[in-house]
Design a protein around this motif. Structure first.
Motif, PDB file in Angstrom:
ATOM      1  N   ASN A   5     -13.005 -68.606  11.737  1.00 50.85           N
ATOM      2  CA  ASN A   5     -14.006 -68.913  14.096  1.00 50.85           C
ATOM      3  C   ASN A   5     -14.218 -69.438  13.629  1.00 50.85           C
ATOM      4  O   ASN A   5     -14.984 -69.433  14.937  1.00 50.85           O
ATOM      5  CB  ASN A   5     -13.895 -67.535  14.291  1.00 50.85           C
ATOM      6  CG  ASN A   5     -15.532 -66.715  13.508  1.00 50.85           C
ATOM      7  OD1 ASN A   5     -15.795 -67.860  12.112  1.00 50.85           O
ATOM      8  ND2 ASN A   5     -16.208 -65.894  13.508  1.00 50.85           N
ATOM      9  N   TYR A   7     -14.051 -73.713  14.974  1.00 54.34           N
ATOM     10  CA  TYR A   7     -12.665 -74.851  14.495  1.00 54.34           C
ATOM     11  C   TYR A   7     -13.195 -75.895  15.282  1.00 54.34           C
ATOM     12  O   TYR A   7     -13.681 -76.294  16.338  1.00 54.34           O
ATOM     13  CB  TYR A   7     -11.566 -74.206  14.834  1.00 54.34           C
ATOM     14  CG  TYR A   7     -10.787 -72.640  14.494  1.00 54.34           C
ATOM     15  CD1 TYR A   7     -10.632 -73.033  13.301  1.00 54.34           C
ATOM     16  CD2 TYR A   7     -11.221 -71.856  15.214  1.00 54.34           C
ATOM     17  CE1 TYR A   7      -9.818 -71.652  13.101  1.00 54.34           C
ATOM     18  CE2 TYR A   7     -10.919 -70.243  14.403  1.00 54.34           C
ATOM     19  CZ  TYR A   7     -10.442 -70.112  13.464  1.00 54.34           C
ATOM     20  OH  TYR A   7     -10.148 -69.609  12.584  1.00 54.34           O
ATOM     21  N   CYS A  11      -7.634 -76.985  18.217  1.00 52.80           N
ATOM     22  CA  CYS A  11      -8.558 -76.176  18.782  1.00 52.80           C
ATOM     23  C   CYS A  11      -9.483 -76.879  20.541  1.00 52.80           C
ATOM     24  O   CYS A  11      -9.160 -75.855  20.944  1.00 52.80           O
ATOM     25  CB  CYS A  11      -9.375 -75.320  17.457  1.00 52.80           C
ATOM     26  SG  CYS A  11     -10.464 -74.067  18.126  1.00 52.80           S
ATOM     27  N   VAL A  14      -6.881 -76.341  23.284  1.00 51.73           N
ATOM     28  CA  VAL A  14      -6.805 -75.355  23.618  1.00 51.73           C
ATOM     29  C   VAL A  14      -7.356 -73.848  24.201  1.00 51.73           C
ATOM     30  O   VAL A  14      -7.081 -73.795  25.353  1.00 51.73           O
ATOM     31  CB  VAL A  14      -6.026 -74.450  22.434  1.00 51.73           C
ATOM     32  CG1 VAL A  14      -5.263 -72.836  22.505  1.00 51.73           C
ATOM     33  CG2 VAL A  14      -4.969 -75.312  21.968  1.00 51.73           C
ATOM     34  N   LEU A  15      -8.485 -74.317  23.679  1.00 50.92           N
ATOM     35  CA  LEU A  15      -9.933 -73.290  24.425  1.00 50.92           C
ATOM     36  C   LEU A  15      -9.639 -73.806  25.767  1.00 50.92           C
ATOM     37  O   LEU A  15     -10.519 -72.723  26.005  1.00 50.92           O
ATOM     38  CB  LEU A  15     -11.112 -74.139  23.537  1.00 50.92           C
ATOM     39  CG  LEU A  15     -11.206 -73.561  21.951  1.00 50.92           C
ATOM     40  CD1 LEU A  15     -12.439 -74.015  21.496  1.00 50.92           C
ATOM     41  CD2 LEU A  15     -11.685 -71.761  21.940  1.00 50.92           C
ATOM     42  N   CYS A  46      -0.696 -71.515  11.860  1.00 47.84           N
ATOM     43  CA  CYS A  46      -2.089 -72.108  12.184  1.00 47.84           C
ATOM     44  C   CYS A  46      -2.085 -73.335  12.519  1.00 47.84           C
ATOM     45  O   CYS A  46      -2.455 -74.299  11.892  1.00 47.84           O
ATOM     46  CB  CYS A  46      -2.950 -71.308  10.967  1.00 47.84           C
ATOM     47  SG  CYS A  46      -5.084 -71.485  11.726  1.00 47.84           S
ATOM     48  N   SER A  48      -5.186 -74.317  13.885  1.00 49.85           N
ATOM     49  CA  SER A  48      -6.945 -74.602  13.781  1.00 49.85           C
ATOM     50  C   SER A  48      -7.252 -75.717  11.834  1.00 49.85           C
ATOM     51  O   SER A  48      -6.556 -74.921  11.261  1.00 49.85           O
ATOM     52  CB  SER A  48      -8.006 -73.698  13.774  1.00 49.85           C
ATOM     53  OG  SER A  48      -7.267 -72.831  15.256  1.00 49.85           O
ATOM     54  N   GLN A  74     -10.320 -66.200  17.838  1.00 50.96           N
ATOM     55  CA  GLN A  74     -10.131 -67.542  18.348  1.00 50.96           C
ATOM     56  C   GLN A  74      -9.761 -68.363  16.980  1.00 50.96           C
ATOM     57  O   GLN A  74      -9.920 -69.096  17.821  1.00 50.96           O
ATOM     58  CB  GLN A  74     -11.684 -67.800  18.210  1.00 50.96           C
ATOM     59  CG  GLN A  74     -12.584 -66.416  19.084  1.00 50.96           C
ATOM     60  CD  GLN A  74     -14.122 -67.213  19.067  1.00 50.96           C
ATOM     61  OE1 GLN A  74     -15.326 -66.963  18.630  1.00 50.96           O
ATOM     62  NE2 GLN A  74     -14.323 -67.909  20.986  1.00 50.96           N
ATOM     63  N   ALA A  75      -8.916 -67.719  16.375  1.00 52.23           N
ATOM     64  CA  ALA A  75      -7.821 -69.302  15.789  1.00 52.23           C
ATOM     65  C   ALA A  75      -6.378 -69.218  16.903  1.00 52.23           C
ATOM     66  O   ALA A  75      -6.653 -68.414  17.732  1.00 52.23           O
ATOM     67  CB  ALA A  75      -7.403 -68.357  14.832  1.00 52.23           C
ATOM     68  N   ILE A  76      -6.340 -70.486  16.965  1.00 49.87           N
ATOM     69  CA  ILE A  76      -5.035 -71.218  17.662  1.00 49.87           C
ATOM     70  C   ILE A  76      -3.236 -70.719  17.087  1.00 49.87           C
ATOM     71  O   ILE A  76      -4.095 -71.640  15.719  1.00 49.87           O
ATOM     72  CB  ILE A  76      -5.540 -72.854  17.890  1.00 49.87           C
ATOM     73  CG1 ILE A  76      -6.688 -72.446  18.839  1.00 49.87           C
ATOM     74  CG2 ILE A  76      -4.646 -73.423  18.963  1.00 49.87           C
ATOM     75  CD1 ILE A  76      -6.812 -71.783  20.129  1.00 49.87           C
ATOM     76  N   GLN A 112      -4.127 -68.191  21.659  1.00 49.07           N
ATOM     77  CA  GLN A 112      -5.322 -68.137  20.497  1.00 49.07           C
ATOM     78  C   GLN A 112      -5.706 -66.163  20.125  1.00 49.07           C
ATOM     79  O   GLN A 112      -5.680 -65.544  21.681  1.00 49.07           O
ATOM     80  CB  GLN A 112      -6.806 -68.427  21.449  1.00 49.07           C
ATOM     81  CG  GLN A 112      -8.093 -67.956  20.851  1.00 49.07           C
ATOM     82  CD  GLN A 112      -9.236 -68.649  21.441  1.00 49.07           C
ATOM     83  OE1 GLN A 112      -9.504 -68.563  23.024  1.00 49.07           O
ATOM     84  NE2 GLN A 112     -10.195 -69.625  20.790  1.00 49.07           N
ATOM     85  N   ARG A 115     -10.899 -62.797  21.005  1.00 48.40           N
ATOM     86  CA  ARG A 115     -12.279 -62.429  20.004  1.00 48.40           C
ATOM     87  C   ARG A 115     -12.498 -61.352  19.699  1.00 48.40           C
ATOM     88  O   ARG A 115     -13.582 -61.086  18.832  1.00 48.40           O
ATOM     89  CB  ARG A 115     -13.426 -63.766  20.633  1.00 48.40           C
ATOM     90  CG  ARG A 115     -13.912 -63.231  22.020  1.00 48.40           C
ATOM     91  CD  ARG A 115     -15.413 -63.734  22.421  1.00 48.40           C
ATOM     92  NE  ARG A 115     -16.519 -63.588  21.273  1.00 48.40           N
ATOM     93  CZ  ARG A 115     -16.828 -61.626  21.005  1.00 48.40           C
ATOM     94  NH1 ARG A 115     -16.872 -61.171  21.676  1.00 48.40           N
ATOM     95  NH2 ARG A 115     -17.445 -62.022  20.607  1.00 48.40           N
TER      96      ARG A 115
END
Length: 458
Positions: A5, A7, A11, A14-15, A46, A48, A74-76, A112, A115
């Motif tokens: 979690n 990255y 990432c 995209v966050l 994935c 990230s 929270q992985a993209i 995403q 979390r």
């Protein structure tokens, strides 16, 4: 496959997703529109790039674009398929994900993983169309083991109430959360908060120092901090371990009433006032110092005058923190001035007079010019700044001051112009409540401190 979690790379871009709805400006001719029909997912990649950690398991995978069937919160991810613009809402288990039309096309949907911990684990992604049709896709979210970052008081007494803080603290009814102290005793009366970031409990009988072990349905973790931590203990004020005050104010009263582990040092008396603008200098009531050396500069460093580097290993100071227990009573709260936490080598401050010590090093002698100095980096501890006033609710708490991220200020509150020279910088320690660059209100605080130590932080 396992993903973590933490990255970087794509990432971070995209966050920035902030829009939940799937609408855009009405006047744009090429505006996004939700499509009709049924979405289909062929596979998931994935996006990230993971950051490798020193304690990663041997089989941990580091992916960027790989096909995945599971991922951490929270992985993209990029869902690849067809008619994906028909997706109006998307869920991982029972947790809704944030969708942004900028990252959705007919054939790809970037999202995403939420979390938050699911209440109902189904190992499914649910894609809901605007018409209410739901399409499932098998996918597993790897919820981590409990991540515990701190404890309300690392010296909490048996029978008292304590709190652990962190993330993914899950108390599953079928697999209850278990917290073990260093002697193997389990805690009782567990109460996890709603967002699973803290757990409160009754402290069991334990006289052993060491980490706590926390186990949930998702795995087991061990705390980086120790209960009853005596590593790098420089001042316990009981004459058992460490040193006593040594400087201009070494006669500052050491109290015993209501102590957490016996004696402690007290700054302020409930009557001495420090003013809101931080201009008043009252070292007689609000300063603790330990300066190594004596009035004969050519002498050695006997017991009681030793360098603090003889008690704590500062060779990896970047990964260390100062810690101490603190008690600020509700009747004498703290509402102005920073606690300046200042270290310094013998070239900046030492006991007695200036000169050359027995090792041939030039020593600065006792002085206060290094305190009011914007070049020497120090930490400014101001727990009252956000709320205007601070007390510890008539309880002892543990204060943690990470050295690398905290020792960045000068006396005035501006960024320090100097840097930490190395482990030799930590031979002394001063705690002085004065200045700090943030205005508060006049107050007459009482600040009790015990068990000052320097310990690994990471």
């Amino acid at each position: 496959m396992k993903t973590r979690n933490l990255y970087k790379g794509f990432c971070l871009a995209v966050l920035a997703i902030t829009s939940i709805g799937l609408t855009s400006c009405k006047d744009e001719p090429d505006k996004y529109e939700v499509a009709g029909g049924t979405p289909t997912v062929n596979y998931i990649r994935c996006l990230s790039s993971e950051i490798q950690n020193y304690n990663d398991e041997a089989d941990t995978h580091y992916t960027n674009g790989e096909l995945v069937e599971s991922a951490s919160p929270q992985a993209i991810l990029c869902l690849v398929g067809s008619n994906l613009r028909s997706v109006y809402e998307l869920y991982f288990n029972d947790q809704q994900a944030v969708l942004n039309s900028s990252y959705i096309t007919d054939n790809t949907l970037i999202v995403q993983v939420p979390r938050s911990v699911p209440d109902l684990v189904t190992d499914k992604i649910y894609m809901v169309t605007q018409g209410g049709e739901t399409v499932e896709y098998t996918f597993h979210v790897d919820i981590p083991a409990p991540s515990i970052t701190s404890m309300s008081c690392e010296y909490a007494k048996p029978g008292s109430t304590a709190t652990l803080y962190g993330d993914y603290i899950v108390n599953d009814p079928n697999t209850p959360l278990e917290i073990l102290f260093p002697n193997g005793q389990a805690v009782t009366d567990i109460k996890v908060n709603d967002n699973r970031t803290s757990v409160t409990f009754t402290v069991p009988e334990c006289t052993e120092q060491g980490p706590l072990t926390v186990t949930s349905v998702y795995g087991t973790s061990t705390t980086s901090f120790y209960y009853l931590d005596s590593r790098g203990l420089m001042f316990d004020f009981d004459g058992v371990t460490g040193l006593s005050m040594h400087g201009w104010h070494n006669n500052l009263a050491i109290q015993n009433e209501n102590g957490i582990t016996g004696n402690y040092v007290q700054l302020g008396n409930g009557e001495a006032v420090i003013n809101g603008d931080g201009s008043k200098w009252d070292d007689a009531h609000f300063s603790f110092e330990y300066w190594p050396g004596n009035w004969d500069p050519s002498a050695g460093y006997p017991k009681g005058e030793q360098k603090l580097t003889d008690f704590a290993d500062f060779s990896k100071w970047e990964n260390m923190a100062y810690k101490f227990e603190m008690y600020v009573p509700t009747t004498s709260p703290w509402s102005s001035n920073a606690m300046q936490i200042i270290a310094g080598g013998i070239d900046l401050i030492s006991g007695g007079q200036a000169g050359v010590d027995a090792d041939g090093n030039t020593v600065a002698g006792a002085n206060n010019t290094y305190i009011s100095n914007d070049a020497i980096p120090r930490a400014l501890y101001r727990p009252w700044a956000d709320t205007g006033s601070f007390d510890t609710n008539d309880e002892w708490i543990t204060v943690t001051i990470p050295i690398k991220s905290s020792f960045i200020y000068g006396y005035s509150g501006a960024a320090a112009t100097g840097t930490i020279s190395g482990e030799e910088f930590f031979t002394s320690l001063t705690l002085f409540v004065c200045g700090g660059g943030v205005a508060g209100t006049d107050c007459a605080p009482i600040i009790r401190i015990d068990n000052i130590r320097a310990v690994p932080y990471k």
